[in-house]
Each structure stands twice: as structure tokens, then as C-alpha cells.
Design a protein around this motif. Structure first.
Motif, PDB file in Angstrom:
ATOM      1  N   MET A   1     -61.737  -0.404  14.967  1.00  7.86           N
ATOM      2  CA  MET A   1     -60.264   0.359  15.588  1.00  7.86           C
ATOM      3  C   MET A   1     -60.391   1.001  16.283  1.00  7.86           C
ATOM      4  SD  MET A   1     -58.162   2.263  12.341  1.00  7.86           S
ATOM      5  CE  MET A   1     -58.277   3.995  12.788  1.00  7.86           C
ATOM      6  N   ALA A   2     -59.373   1.144  17.201  1.00  3.61           N
ATOM      7  CA  ALA A   2     -59.349   1.812  18.567  1.00  3.61           C
ATOM      8  C   ALA A   2     -59.575   3.511  18.037  1.00  3.61           C
ATOM      9  CB  ALA A   2     -58.066   1.528  19.158  1.00  3.61           C
ATOM     10  N   LYS A   3     -60.247   4.056  19.302  1.00  5.17           N
ATOM     11  CA  LYS A   3     -60.463   5.531  18.660  1.00  5.17           C
ATOM     12  C   LYS A   3     -59.373   6.348  19.427  1.00  5.17           C
ATOM     13  CE  LYS A   3     -65.035   5.233  17.459  1.00  5.17           C
ATOM     14  NZ  LYS A   3     -66.457   5.273  17.778  1.00  5.17           N
ATOM     15  N   LEU A   4     -59.036   5.922  20.660  1.00  5.88           N
ATOM     16  CA  LEU A   4     -57.861   6.834  21.707  1.00  5.88           C
ATOM     17  C   LEU A   4     -56.797   6.060  22.149  1.00  5.88           C
ATOM     18  CD1 LEU A   4     -58.097  10.076  22.581  1.00  5.88           C
ATOM     19  CD2 LEU A   4     -58.571   8.998  24.552  1.00  5.88           C
ATOM     20  N   LEU A   5     -57.169   4.817  22.527  1.00 11.33           N
ATOM     21  CA  LEU A   5     -56.079   4.059  23.284  1.00 11.33           C
ATOM     22  C   LEU A   5     -55.248   3.157  22.203  1.00 11.33           C
ATOM     23  CD1 LEU A   5     -57.797   5.065  25.711  1.00 11.33           C
ATOM     24  CD2 LEU A   5     -57.650   2.613  26.896  1.00 11.33           C
ATOM     25  N   THR A   6     -54.093   3.088  22.421  1.00  6.50           N
ATOM     26  CA  THR A   6     -53.435   1.941  21.748  1.00  6.50           C
ATOM     27  C   THR A   6     -53.703   0.500  22.431  1.00  6.50           C
ATOM     28  OG1 THR A   6     -51.394   1.818  23.510  1.00  6.50           O
ATOM     29  CG2 THR A   6     -51.291   3.553  21.511  1.00  6.50           C
ATOM     30  N   ASN A   7     -53.400  -0.373  21.734  1.00  5.51           N
ATOM     31  CA  ASN A   7     -53.680  -2.025  21.990  1.00  5.51           C
ATOM     32  C   ASN A   7     -52.849  -2.052  23.277  1.00  5.51           C
ATOM     33  OD1 ASN A   7     -54.941  -2.381  19.700  1.00  5.51           O
ATOM     34  ND2 ASN A   7     -53.449  -3.596  18.536  1.00  5.51           N
ATOM     35  N   GLU A   8     -51.806  -1.466  23.408  1.00  4.75           N
ATOM     36  CA  GLU A   8     -50.804  -1.567  24.772  1.00  4.75           C
ATOM     37  C   GLU A   8     -51.608  -0.987  25.819  1.00  4.75           C
ATOM     38  OE1 GLU A   8     -49.324  -0.478  21.891  1.00  4.75           O
ATOM     39  OE2 GLU A   8     -48.723  -2.493  21.440  1.00  4.75           O
ATOM     40  N   GLN A   9     -52.278  -0.091  25.881  1.00  6.69           N
ATOM     41  CA  GLN A   9     -52.975   0.689  26.728  1.00  6.69           C
ATOM     42  C   GLN A   9     -54.257  -0.168  26.913  1.00  6.69           C
ATOM     43  OE1 GLN A   9     -52.972   4.432  24.755  1.00  6.69           O
ATOM     44  NE2 GLN A   9     -51.561   5.264  26.217  1.00  6.69           N
ATOM     45  N   LYS A  12     -53.065  -3.168  28.902  1.00  6.77           N
ATOM     46  CA  LYS A  12     -52.420  -2.390  30.376  1.00  6.77           C
ATOM     47  C   LYS A  12     -53.597  -2.557  31.224  1.00  6.77           C
ATOM     48  CE  LYS A  12     -50.221   1.090  32.809  1.00  6.77           C
ATOM     49  NZ  LYS A  12     -50.071   0.421  34.141  1.00  6.77           N
ATOM     50  N   TYR A  13     -54.770  -1.949  30.895  1.00  2.00           N
ATOM     51  CA  TYR A  13     -56.079  -1.780  31.627  1.00  2.00           C
ATOM     52  C   TYR A  13     -56.672  -3.204  32.222  1.00  2.00           C
ATOM     53  CZ  TYR A  13     -61.090  -1.213  33.074  1.00  2.00           C
ATOM     54  OH  TYR A  13     -62.149  -1.109  33.626  1.00  2.00           O
ATOM     55  N   TYR A  14     -56.500  -4.236  31.045  1.00  2.00           N
ATOM     56  CA  TYR A  14     -56.943  -5.572  31.783  1.00  2.00           C
ATOM     57  C   TYR A  14     -56.169  -6.424  32.306  1.00  2.00           C
ATOM     58  CZ  TYR A  14     -61.223  -5.170  28.892  1.00  2.00           C
ATOM     59  OH  TYR A  14     -62.395  -4.805  28.744  1.00  2.00           O
ATOM     60  N   ARG A  15     -54.639  -5.962  32.371  1.00  2.00           N
ATOM     61  CA  ARG A  15     -53.688  -6.574  33.239  1.00  2.00           C
ATOM     62  C   ARG A  15     -53.414  -5.952  34.517  1.00  2.00           C
ATOM     63  NH1 ARG A  15     -49.041  -5.295  30.287  1.00  2.00           N
ATOM     64  NH2 ARG A  15     -48.519  -3.457  31.660  1.00  2.00           N
ATOM     65  N   ASP A  16     -53.400  -4.545  34.588  1.00  2.00           N
ATOM     66  CA  ASP A  16     -53.185  -4.009  35.756  1.00  2.00           C
ATOM     67  C   ASP A  16     -54.252  -3.515  36.365  1.00  2.00           C
ATOM     68  OD1 ASP A  16     -50.607  -4.266  35.171  1.00  2.00           O
ATOM     69  OD2 ASP A  16     -50.075  -2.347  34.456  1.00  2.00           O
ATOM     70  N   GLY A  17     -55.398  -3.168  35.710  1.00  2.00           N
ATOM     71  CA  GLY A  17     -56.590  -2.734  36.354  1.00  2.00           C
ATOM     72  C   GLY A  17     -56.809  -1.097  36.261  1.00  2.00           C
TER      73      GLY A  17
END
Ligand SMILES: O=C(O)CCC(=O)C(=O)O
Length: 279
Positions: A1-9, A12-17
Motif C-alpha cells: 500500500m502506498a505511504k504518501l503518493l497516490t497511484n496517479e502521482q 505521473k512520475y513514470y509518465r512525465d519523469g
């Protein structure tokens, strides 16, 4: 389970860098970190970014506490997993009304890691915005993980010592990573990023902290028979690619200061040989 970031975030990291902002420190804690940095600079008569190269955290408990800060590590873990090494930390500073800038570059060129998976946390200690010259990123520019062709353009105002400059960047596509004191952004080592001069009335100070999952290896700059060094900041290391640094038990720790000095000398030597440096 994520600790701080949402799945969308995370997506976004993997998509936008890159993705931002996240809060690590309260306003008061960011201010007291700033006070410590400025007290150190007054004592050394030197900017922190000049005195503490590559591993600013090594000789100071108060910086070691930052690279192991639970909220920062929670964010890093959400993206690159639970077993984490921190191999470096560097200040990026611009004074009020300071022409210094960071040219468009990718960190990958300097790092020499395989696979290229460094996640950098850029912790803002002051306001970082368009006026003060915040970091800007080109979304998706990390996708191929390839090094984009660049020139080395030396300029006394470029905070990158060797002046890696990717030409022809579509600046209209650049997204500013604006941050308040105590907030941080994260970016992938292959994303094209840079920052402009500081036109504001205050300093812009950031601490750039570099994390990898434990399976990553350093394939450049290694001395024969000597493992590169990094701090195991969370989880376990089943790979043994890195020697683990011992956290400092005092400020101005003499052995850690000596290690920093050795790294600085190696860096100067590499530059003489015309090799890239881990900016
Ligand atoms: O602080 C800046 O303006 C640039 C920072 C940067 O290039 C980095 O953290 O990788």
C-alpha cells in the motif's frame, strides 16, 4: 500500500519523469534548516554548495536526518520500492538577484548507474518559483532513457561545472516545479531539466538528494577493487553492490569530512582527464 503518493502521482512520475509538490518539513523546520545552512556558510565563509560537494549529508547529523526523513523516504519508497540507498546529496543555491542558472541537462550523463533509476528528491528550503528560478522539467523527456545530445558550454553563471547544455529544448513545454519552503519534488535521472536565474529578493536554496533501489550498480568512475559508497536509508540490501556509509554521530565529523575531501580530489582529477562528474 502506498505511504504518501497516490497511484496517479506514481503514474505521473513514470509518465512525465517528475511529480510535485509534497511536504516534508513544516515552515518552522524549513526555517531552522535554513538557519543551520546559513550559520555553516558564515562560519566557513563559503556557500554550502561549494563546501559540501556530492554528499552534503556525510559529516552532519542535521543533514543525515534530512536524507532519512520518514516523509521523504515514504515518497521514494512509493515509487522505487522499500530497499533504498542514498548515494549523494548536493545543494543548489542562487542568491537574491543572482544570474546563476542550471542549463538544460539530464543527470544520467553524470551518474554512471545501471539501470539508470536514480530518483532525485529536490527539497526546497526557501521559496522556489518562476521568479526565484525554480527547477523546470520537460514532461516525458526521460522516456527512452537515452542520453540526448548536448554541448558543454562553459559559463561562470552555470551551476553545472562542465556546462552540459542540451540545445533546442522546447522551453514552452517546460513545467515549473514550484515549491514552498519545506516542500519537495521528485524527478527521474533521465528527465531533461534546468532552471533560470533568481530575480527575486530572497535566496533560492534547494537540497538535491539522490536515491536508488539496492539492485542498481555504479558502472562508471569505480576504482579497481573498491565498491562505491552509499547510505542504506531504508530496508535491506541483498545485492552488496555498494559499501554502506556509517551515519555521522557528530557534526563536522572528521572522518566523514576527510571522505568528502577525497571525493572532491577524485572529482578534480577526473575533470583533468576530461571525464564527466556527478553534478
Ligand atoms: O536546482 C536546480 O536548479 C537544478 C537541480 C538539478 O539539476 C537536480 O537536482 O538534478
Amino acid at each position: 500500500m502506498a505511504k504518501l503518493l497516490t497511484n496517479e502521482q506514481v503514474e505521473k512520475y513514470y509518465r512525465d519523469g517528475y511529480v510535485h509538490p509534497f511536504r516534508a518539513l513544516s515552515d518552522a523546520d524549513a526555517q531552522s534548516l535554513r538557519n543551520r545552512i546559513e550559520a555553516f556558510e558564515a562560519e566557513q565563509a563559503c556557500e554550502a554548495q561549494q563546501a559540501l560537494v556530492f554528499k552534503a549529508h556525510l559529516p552532519f547529523r542535521w543533514l543525515s536526518d534530512i536524507i532519512t526523513h520518514p516523509r521523504i523516504l515514504d515518497a521514494v519508497e512509493d515509487v522505487i520500492g522499500p530497499n533504498l540507498l542514498c548515494w549523494g546529496s548536493s545543494f543548489f543555491q542562487k542568491n537574491a538577484h543572482d544570474p546563476r542558472f542550471v542549463s538544460w541537462h539530464q543527470d544520467t550523463y553524470y551518474y554512471g548507474l545501471e539501470p539508470p533509476e536514480t530518483l532525485t528528491v529536490w527539497l526546497s528550503i526557501t521559496h522556489s518559483n518562476l521568479e526565484s528560478g525554480c527547477v523546470r522539467g520537460i514532461p516525458g523527456s526521460h522516456e527512452s532513457r537515452e542520453i540526448v545530445p548536448f554541448d558543454n558550454v562553459t559559463s561562470e553563471n552555470n551551476l553545472l561545472a562542465r556546462g552540459q547544455t542540451i540545445v533546442g529544448v522546447d522551453e514552452d513545454a517546460a513545467v515549473p516545479m514550484m515549491l514552498k519552503p519545506g516542500e519537495f519534488s521528485i524527478h527521474h535521472e533521465a528527465v531533461v531539466h534546468g532552471s533560470g536565474p533568481n530575480r527575486s529578493d530572497d535566496r533560492r536554496i534547494g537540497l538535491s538528494i539522490h536515491y536508488i533501489p539496492t539492485h542498481v550498480q555504479r558502472v562508471k568512475y569505480n576504482r579497481p577493487g573498491v565498491k562505491p559508497r552509499a547510505a542504506l536509508v531504508r530496508g535491506v540490501d541483498d545485492y552488496g553492490n555498494w559499501e554502506h556509509e556509517t551515519p555521522p554521530d557528530a557534526d563536522f565529523h572528521p572522518e566523514r569530512l576527510a571522505e568528502l575531501e577525497e571525493m572532491r580530489r577524485e572529482f578534480v582529477g577526473r575533470n583533468r582527464e576530461g571525464l564527466a562528474e556527478p553534478d
